[in-house]
Every structure is written in C-alpha cells, then in structure tokens.
Design an enzyme around this catalytic site. Structure first.
Site, mmCIF file in Angstrom:
data_model
loop_
_atom_site.group_PDB
_atom_site.id
_atom_site.type_symbol
_atom_site.label_atom_id
_atom_site.label_comp_id
_atom_site.label_asym_id
_atom_site.label_seq_id
_atom_site.Cartn_x
_atom_site.Cartn_y
_atom_site.Cartn_z
ATOM 1 N N CYS A 1 0.832 -1.197 0.000
ATOM 2 C CA CYS A 1 0.000 0.000 0.000
ATOM 3 C C CYS A 1 0.874 1.258 0.000
ATOM 4 C CB CYS A 1 -0.998 -0.044 1.162
ATOM 5 S SG CYS A 1 -2.323 1.182 1.010
ATOM 6 N N HIS B 1 -3.722 -5.019 -0.004
ATOM 7 C CA HIS B 1 -3.233 -5.543 1.271
ATOM 8 C C HIS B 1 -3.331 -7.066 1.259
ATOM 9 C CE1 HIS B 1 -2.821 -1.861 3.749
ATOM 10 N NE2 HIS B 1 -3.740 -1.374 2.930
ATOM 11 N N GLU C 1 -2.303 -9.087 3.439
ATOM 12 C CA GLU C 1 -2.594 -9.571 4.797
ATOM 13 C C GLU C 1 -4.067 -9.457 5.148
ATOM 14 O OE1 GLU C 1 -1.979 -5.156 5.492
ATOM 15 O OE2 GLU C 1 -1.331 -6.672 4.047
#
Length: 195
Positions: A77, A175, A177
């Site tokens: 990001c 993202h 994650e």
C-alpha cells in the site's frame, strides 16, 4: 526464514504479524539497519499520508537503508507508493526505487477506493497459483499508473498498477494480509521467491 517488518510508525503491523504467523513465520519488527540487512525477507508496510511517512523514514535513518537492501523486499500500500519517485500526496519525493509517479484518483471517483477489486495481467512468481481476476482488498486514494514495472493491474476509473517489480523490490497496492486465502498465497509466494 528471517522476516523483518520495517518499523517507522506508519503501518498496520499487527495484521501483517498475524498473517505471517499463520504461515509459520514469526517476523521481527525493527528499524535497525543491521537487522533489516540480515533478514531473508523485508516487508515495508504503510498506512497513512505520504509526506509524514517519508518524514518518519528520514527520522529513523531509513531513507538510504531501504534502497540498498539486497534481499526480496515487499512494499504494501503506502509502502509501495513510497518506493516510487514522487507522490502528489503532500508533494512528496519518494525513494525512487520505481521510476513512477503516484497520482490522485480522478476527482469524479469516490475516494478512497475501499473494498475488494480484481487483479489482472499477473506477470510474476509473486502470483504463482493465483488466477486472473482474483479479488484483493484495497484502501487508497492515490495510485500508480500502469508502467513497465507493473506485474498486476486493477481497474478503478482507469487501469492502474496494483503490483510492481524491479530487481529485488516488489510492491502491492492491495493488502495481502487482509485479502484472505489468496492474499496469504501472495505472502507465501513472496517467502518462496528465488533470490
């Protein structure tokens, strides 16, 4: 496998730690140049505003350290955006790893872009085993235009680079994650990259 997450006060680090823990890896969160240099993999996270994030990198002495890292580095990001040469956000000079500019989305679009969107034109071992048009989670108001470093693209108003690669440096606008099993696969692929 030693994984270091760059700590400069500008990242949602806890969700990254959990994501790597699920892969059996226990990352170290550090701003120490030696620990970063000795890691097998380095994660460069980022949530926030480009100008203040670059100021924090400078405060921690990381502006010169990061571009000199030799192992695979993944910017996520804002981390990816700071690896670029320039950002319109805060009129910010970046690290210049990618010779790209970060621009604000067209004012007609709703920003930030928040939520799930597809990635296409996948061109890297980072996306091994991941299908075209897989969904990833994004939160951003600024973007990098499609360019020769692009290894994935996403369409929001226009088609932009949602992942970049140059030498040992990788970046994802999304993202991983927070992108479920497919995001976890991206992180696993990053761990398994051949140096």
């Amino acid at each position: 496998m030693k994984v270091s997450i760059i700590d400069y006060g500008a990242g949602n680090i806890q969700s990254l730690i959990f994501a790597f823990n699920r892969l059996g890896v226990h990352p170290v969160v550090t701003d120490h140049p030696k620990l970063l240099a000795e890691a097998d993999r380095v994660i460069f996270p980022g949530v926030g505003e480009a100008g203040s994030a670059m100021a924090k990198l400078r405060q921690h002495g990381l502006e010169e350290v990061i571009p000199q890292l030799k192992q695979p580095v993944l910017g996520i990001c804002l981390g990816m955006q700071l690896m670029c040469a320039y950002s319109e956000e805060g009129d910010t000079r970046g690290l210049g790893i990618f010779d790209c500019e970060v621009k604000h989305f067209d004012r007609k679009l709703k920003v930030p872009q928040i939520g799930w969107n597809t990635i296409t034109n996948l061109k890297s071992p980072l996306f091994k085993g991941i299908e075209e048009n897989s969904y990833m989670y994004l939160v951003h108001s600024y973007y990098v235009a499609n360019n020769p470093h692009s290894i994935a693209t996403t369409k929001y108003g226009e088609t932009y680079a949602s992942a970049l690669h140059r030498n040992n440096f990788y970046g994802t606008q999304f993202h991983p994650e927070k992108s479920g099993e497919i995001g976890a696969k991206v992180l696993e692929n990053f761990l398994n990259l051949k140096d």
